[in-house]
Write an enzyme that holds these catalytic residues in place. Sequence first.
Site, PDB file in Angstrom:
ATOM      1  CG  ASP A   1      -6.399   8.622   9.553  1.00 48.23           C
ATOM      2  OD1 ASP A   1      -7.570   8.904   9.221  1.00 48.23           O
ATOM      3  OD2 ASP A   1      -5.472   8.477   8.727  1.00 48.23           O
TER       4      ASP A   1
ATOM      5  CB  ALA B   1      -0.755  11.136   3.156  1.00 49.51           C
TER       6      ALA B   1
ATOM      7  CE  LYS C   1       3.120   4.664   7.705  1.00 50.75           C
ATOM      8  NZ  LYS C   1       1.888   4.890   8.452  1.00 50.75           N
TER       9      LYS C   1
ATOM     10  N   GLY D   1       0.828  -1.201   0.000  1.00 45.36           N
ATOM     11  CA  GLY D   1       0.000   0.000   0.000  1.00 45.36           C
ATOM     12  C   GLY D   1       0.851   1.234   0.000  1.00 45.36           C
TER      13      GLY D   1
ATOM     14  CB  THR E   1       5.736   2.966  -0.161  1.00 47.73           C
ATOM     15  OG1 THR E   1       7.104   2.974   0.252  1.00 47.73           O
ATOM     16  CG2 THR E   1       5.518   3.939  -1.265  1.00 47.73           C
ATOM     17  CB  VAL E   2       3.038  -0.342   3.421  1.00 48.08           C
ATOM     18  CG1 VAL E   2       3.141  -1.585   4.298  1.00 48.08           C
ATOM     19  CG2 VAL E   2       2.702   0.877   4.287  1.00 48.08           C
TER      20      VAL E   2
END
Length: 363
Positions: A155, A36, A59, A33, A39-40
Amino acid sequence: MSAKYDQFIANDVTSNRSNVARQMLIKEYKKLGHGAFGTVVQAYLTPDNHKWYGPFAIKKVPAQTEYKSRELEILRVADHPNVVKLEYFFTHVSPSDNKLYQHLAMECLPETLQLEIHRYTSNKFELPLKHVKLYTYQIARGMLYLHALGICHRDIKPSNVLVDPNTGVLKICDFGSAKKLEPTQPSISYICSRFYRAPELIVGCTQYTTQIDIWGLGCVMGEMLIGKAVFQGQEPLLQLREISKLLGPPDKKFLFFSNPSYDGPLFSKPLFTGTPAQRFEKHFGNAGPEGIDLLMKVLVYEPESRLSPRRIMAHSFFDDLRKERYFFPRGHTQPKYMPSLFEFSQFELQILGELASQVTPQE
Ligand SMILES: Nc1ncnc2c1ncn2[C@@H]1O[C@H](COP(=O)(O)OP(=O)(O)OP(=O)(O)O)[C@@H](O)[C@H]1O
């Protein structure tokens, strides 16, 4: 193992369990994934080319920003079955842009709750009610732990909740916005993804509490029930309009305590018919009376009136999980034993207090 992605040697790869740092070879396999801030990627680690550790979800975020350090700080201490576990961390200069990146190697789960919900909706189904219970309960249990430490996730949304649909295990992830809230210090209100923002954040409250995450839990539970985000505001202030359609407009007391100088729209003209109970029933009928009751106690304007994590866990909506310890994973015709839901640590038992016996199944 055939390498499709990058591989590189990193010095000072620190184990979060032992605190020992050593050199390791990192082999990346696939992108999981990106968000913002970074990246992972899925990756394996080896100190000697023989013993392989992983898979991990690594991550990568630009190093030396406040965001990054908070995320690392929080993940270093968080140790709970419903919070993603940090296994290793290190910094490394990316050869592509010569910049320093923080790498957080976490346990890897197969899916996000967002994808799981999407799998059902794309086949015109909603998640089975047992799954909604299993997942909502585990989010509440993760929050019980985090909030007791003063950590607010800030979040909560389906893409920040990881699940293993085969085992029913759920873990909260992405602590990139998380913060340890101090009662006397203000925090920025412009956090949290729009559809999941608590009403006090929308009106600009800066003295909010961990109860903003409880609003997010309600939104995620509702989304599992109806297969789409409950409140889909097309722009930030219109988010309040969507909330008003279900809850009615916010009252003066809520505004006074959230942000007395808010001068945005209040949507006080009725945008709805019937009573709140009828509207919740219409929206979330498939949750049954207990599910509706729970949602009506979670999706409320006043943060202090929203149920706390332990009261959510004790709610009768979850009695099924306490009585019948089996569920049918997606695509399975045979039932499977549910993951561990009630093996509480001493810390959790302390927070649960007198509710511990209500939350735990009575044999
Ligand atoms: N431990 C993990 N196991 C499997 N997948 C993961 C894991 N952690 C993150 N992911 C995947 O990577 C995505 C982005 O991760 P994360 O939310 O932590 O990054 P972010 O940069 O903060 O993203 P965003 O801006 O979307 O919040 C997740 O939605 C998920 O798909």
